[in-house]
Design a protein around this motif. Structure first.
Motif, PDB file in Angstrom:
ATOM      1  N   PHE A  21       0.861  -1.181  -0.050  1.00 26.02           N
ATOM      2  CA  PHE A  21       0.105   0.036   0.092  1.00 26.02           C
ATOM      3  C   PHE A  21       0.861   1.141  -0.216  1.00 26.02           C
ATOM      4  N   ARG A  22       1.782   1.209   0.742  1.00 26.40           N
ATOM      5  CA  ARG A  22       2.772   2.312   0.799  1.00 26.40           C
ATOM      6  C   ARG A  22       3.583   2.751  -0.563  1.00 26.40           C
ATOM      7  N   GLU A  23       3.859   1.677  -1.204  1.00 28.95           N
ATOM      8  CA  GLU A  23       4.378   1.914  -2.669  1.00 28.95           C
ATOM      9  C   GLU A  23       3.288   2.154  -3.825  1.00 28.95           C
ATOM     10  N   ARG A  24       2.118   1.783  -3.404  1.00 28.87           N
ATOM     11  CA  ARG A  24       1.225   2.278  -4.326  1.00 28.87           C
ATOM     12  C   ARG A  24       0.647   3.834  -3.974  1.00 28.87           C
ATOM     13  N   LEU A  25       0.568   4.200  -2.618  1.00 24.64           N
ATOM     14  CA  LEU A  25       0.220   5.572  -2.300  1.00 24.64           C
ATOM     15  C   LEU A  25       1.665   6.597  -2.965  1.00 24.64           C
ATOM     16  N   GLU A  26       2.696   6.080  -2.726  1.00 21.54           N
ATOM     17  CA  GLU A  26       3.758   7.031  -3.425  1.00 21.54           C
ATOM     18  C   GLU A  26       3.671   7.113  -4.880  1.00 21.54           C
ATOM     19  N   ARG A  27       3.470   6.318  -5.544  1.00 21.52           N
ATOM     20  CA  ARG A  27       2.931   6.216  -7.016  1.00 21.52           C
ATOM     21  C   ARG A  27       1.837   7.269  -7.312  1.00 21.52           C
ATOM     22  N   ALA A  28       0.842   6.951  -6.522  1.00 19.78           N
ATOM     23  CA  ALA A  28      -0.520   7.821  -6.708  1.00 19.78           C
ATOM     24  C   ALA A  28       0.036   9.200  -6.462  1.00 19.78           C
ATOM     25  N   ARG A  29       0.659   9.700  -5.366  1.00 22.48           N
ATOM     26  CA  ARG A  29       0.927  10.919  -5.213  1.00 22.48           C
ATOM     27  C   ARG A  29       1.870  11.595  -6.054  1.00 22.48           C
ATOM     28  N   PHE A  30       2.814  10.574  -6.825  1.00 25.57           N
ATOM     29  CA  PHE A  30       3.588  10.970  -8.034  1.00 25.57           C
ATOM     30  C   PHE A  30       2.763  11.614  -8.943  1.00 25.57           C
ATOM     31  N   VAL A  31       1.903  10.665  -9.568  1.00 28.41           N
ATOM     32  CA  VAL A  31       1.063  10.824 -10.604  1.00 28.41           C
ATOM     33  C   VAL A  31       0.100  12.165 -10.397  1.00 28.41           C
ATOM     34  N   VAL A  32      -0.641  12.320  -9.383  1.00 28.73           N
ATOM     35  CA  VAL A  32      -1.424  13.363  -8.857  1.00 28.73           C
ATOM     36  C   VAL A  32      -0.449  14.665  -8.940  1.00 28.73           C
ATOM     37  N   ASN A  33       0.809  14.707  -8.300  1.00 27.87           N
ATOM     38  CA  ASN A  33       1.610  15.821  -8.258  1.00 27.87           C
ATOM     39  C   ASN A  33       2.202  16.199  -9.803  1.00 27.87           C
ATOM     40  N   SER A  34       2.423  15.248 -10.461  1.00 30.39           N
ATOM     41  CA  SER A  34       2.915  15.424 -12.039  1.00 30.39           C
ATOM     42  C   SER A  34       1.781  16.124 -12.752  1.00 30.39           C
ATOM     43  N   VAL A  35       0.623  15.669 -12.628  1.00 33.32           N
ATOM     44  CA  VAL A  35      -0.553  16.268 -13.413  1.00 33.32           C
ATOM     45  C   VAL A  35      -0.886  17.702 -13.042  1.00 33.32           C
ATOM     46  N   GLU A  36      -0.715  17.705 -11.768  1.00 30.95           N
ATOM     47  CA  GLU A  36      -0.989  19.162 -11.188  1.00 30.95           C
ATOM     48  C   GLU A  36       0.270  20.275 -11.705  1.00 30.95           C
ATOM     49  N   GLN A  37       1.460  19.514 -11.571  1.00 32.49           N
ATOM     50  CA  GLN A  37       2.728  20.516 -12.134  1.00 32.49           C
ATOM     51  C   GLN A  37       2.416  20.638 -13.875  1.00 32.49           C
ATOM     52  N   ARG A  38       2.201  19.694 -14.482  1.00 32.06           N
ATOM     53  CA  ARG A  38       1.842  19.822 -15.929  1.00 32.06           C
ATOM     54  C   ARG A  38       0.856  20.893 -16.103  1.00 32.06           C
ATOM     55  N   ARG A  39      -0.215  20.908 -15.490  1.00 34.09           N
ATOM     56  CA  ARG A  39      -1.433  21.756 -15.484  1.00 34.09           C
ATOM     57  C   ARG A  39      -0.741  23.331 -15.588  1.00 34.09           C
ATOM     58  N   ARG A  40      -0.032  23.507 -14.406  1.00 30.18           N
ATOM     59  CA  ARG A  40       0.588  24.906 -14.122  1.00 30.18           C
ATOM     60  C   ARG A  40       1.562  25.104 -14.973  1.00 30.18           C
ATOM     61  N   THR A  41       2.356  24.200 -15.602  1.00 27.73           N
ATOM     62  CA  THR A  41       3.327  24.529 -16.664  1.00 27.73           C
ATOM     63  C   THR A  41       2.704  24.964 -18.068  1.00 27.73           C
ATOM     64  N   ILE A  42       1.740  24.278 -18.221  1.00 27.51           N
ATOM     65  CA  ILE A  42       1.053  24.598 -19.456  1.00 27.51           C
ATOM     66  C   ILE A  42       0.508  25.989 -19.427  1.00 27.51           C
ATOM     67  N   VAL A  43      -0.187  26.358 -18.240  1.00 34.81           N
ATOM     68  CA  VAL A  43      -0.883  27.445 -18.299  1.00 34.81           C
ATOM     69  C   VAL A  43       0.039  28.746 -18.096  1.00 34.81           C
TER      70      VAL A  43
END
Length: 446
Positions: A290-312
């Motif tokens: 679960f910890r490994e999956r949570l770390e991956r989920a955090r990475f995905v969510v943070n990367s998507v949000e960073q993508r959004r900010r960068t493109i804008v």
């Protein structure tokens, strides 16, 4: 020769695996991102999608189970009727051609009557996109007046693809030629009166009837061969693809608003249920998973949000540098990816990935990359002339060239006199991009 050992010190910037993956996410367009997130969601129990209905249905089914009510009884008003309809053939989706044409009309400026008239006339098209009826005949059977049919038909004839709603092949081809800027009455007479001889390859007969040389007839045939005899050829394919804009731009109270067109994906977040399970479990292996999956989920969510900010941020910078173009006060200004990178203090590769495959919508939908144009050197050497400006000047020069068309070399020399250094090869490239024939073809058509 003496050989020895020594230390060489040099600096290198190495990207971590996480940074590389984050940049890869940045390079995805919205459709690719949706596919990526869906795969992550299916593989990772720690990810939850707020737009997903499975959780709601799961909750409803739990409540029904507690009440002793079946899913079938809850959602079907008449289970027997549903059972009988299982073998019914599903209705076909609305014709893609009809949708394509109606989407080009301004719904707000049309009355309900005018909209229904347009739908009726679109249904009258044949499989090639031709309109073969007489409005007088239709008026007798449709309930619409001939005048309103003709007025609506005139509007529909101006839609894309060029030639739609033509009454004949000749009209369809002539319309396409006129859009290309061709105004040759002899060619139009050929289309209107000698189409059968043309299809039979009777070049000599056409030459005698039109009193032109066989060479010119062959030039006409070559030009006609570049046209589309079936306006709907590329619309009614089963695999029709539609461009969905990734970025939406709006002008509100004198300010630009930039948003990503990704609301339809839903919002991905962490699953509280599995987080609680991770915290409460006594199984070390399950907890580690679960910890490994949570770390991956955090990475995905943070990367998507960073993508959004960068493109804008990048699009806002583009709007600033291309202000005149978007406010319709001028052409595209010279702008390269390095300019945006320097303005925002980011690496040029980040800009490159952020604009890759993305479409931007403001009045019309265009590739974001199309807003970047290299400056052409003028006599001052500051690269202040954009290719867009040069194309506009070339078109103007060709329109004013008179009876003797200018060659690409002559056009390049004229631009040089005006302070713009452009090679003959560049002029040829720009002319082809604007669908303008070469000097020999223009001379024949004139």
């Amino acid at each position: 020769m003496e050989m020895g050992s020594g230390l060489l010190v040099e600096q290198k910037q190495a990207l971590s695996v996480g940074q590389v993956q984050s940049l890869n996410i940045l390079a995805l367009n919205n459709q690719e991102l949706e596919d990526f997130l869906m795969n992550e969601y299916l593989e990772n129990p720690m990810l939850e999608n707020s737009g997903d209905k499975e959780n709601e249905m799961f909750t409803d089914m739990e409540k029904m189970y507690e009440k002793g009510t079946s899913f079938r009884d809850q959602y079907l008003e008449n289970p027997e009727e549903e059972e009988q309809s299982r073998n019914d053939v599903r209705a076909r989706t609305e014709n893609s051609l009809k949708e394509y044409l109606l989407n080009q009309l301004d719904r707000g400026s049309l009355s309900q009557r005018e909209w229904e008239t347009a739908e009726y006339l679109i249904d009258c098209l044949d499989e090639k996109g031709y309109f073969l009826y007489q409005t007088e005949e239709l008026a007798q059977n449709s309930g619409y007046e001939q005048k309103e049919l003709e007025q609506c038909l005139a509007v529909l004839k101006e839609l894309e693809p060029v030639g739609i709603f033509s009454s004949s092949l000749a009209e369809c081809l002539e319309k396409q030629l006129r859009v290309k800027g061709v105004e040759d009455e002899t060619l139009f007479v050929l289309l209107r009166n000698h189409m059968q001889e043309l299809m039979n390859g009777q070049i000599g007969m056409i030459s005698r009837k039109l009193q032109v040389s066989t060479v010119q007839v062959k030039e006409y045939i070559h030009l006609i061969g570049t046209l589309n005899p079936r306006p709907v050829m590329d619309i009614q394919k089963d695999d029709t693809e539609y461009v969905v804009p990734d970025i939406l731009i709006a002008r509100q109270n004198g300010q630009w608003e930039v948003t990503l067109n990704d609301g339809w994906m839903g919002e991905y977040r962490y699953n509280d249920y599995y987080i609680r399970m991770m915290e409460e479990t006594k199984d070390p292996e399950l907890q580690a998973y679960f910890r490994e999956r949570l770390e991956r989920a955090r990475f995905v969510v943070n990367s998507v949000e960073q993508r959004r900010r960068t493109i804008v941020r990048i699009v806002e910078a583009v709007l600033e540098l291309q202000k005149d173009y978007f406010e319709e006060n001028g052409n595209l200004a010279p702008m390269q990816q390095e300019d945006i990178a320097q303005l925002l203090g980011i690496h040029v590769s980040t800009v490159s990935r952020a604009i890759k495959g993305k479409y931007i919508q403001y009045r019309k939908t265009i590739p974001l990359k199309a807003l970047f144009t290299a400056g052409i050197s003028d006599h001052e050497g500051d690269g202040s002339v954009s290719s867009d400006t040069i194309k506009q000047r070339l078109r103007q020069m060709i329109e004013e060239e008179g009876k003797k068309p200018l060659s690409d070399q002559k056009l390049a020399e004229q631009l040089e006199k005006e302070g713009i250094s452009v090679s003959r090869r560049a002029v040829t490239k720009y002319r082809i991009q604007m669908n303008i024939p070469d000097s020999r073809q223009r001379g024949i058509l004139k």
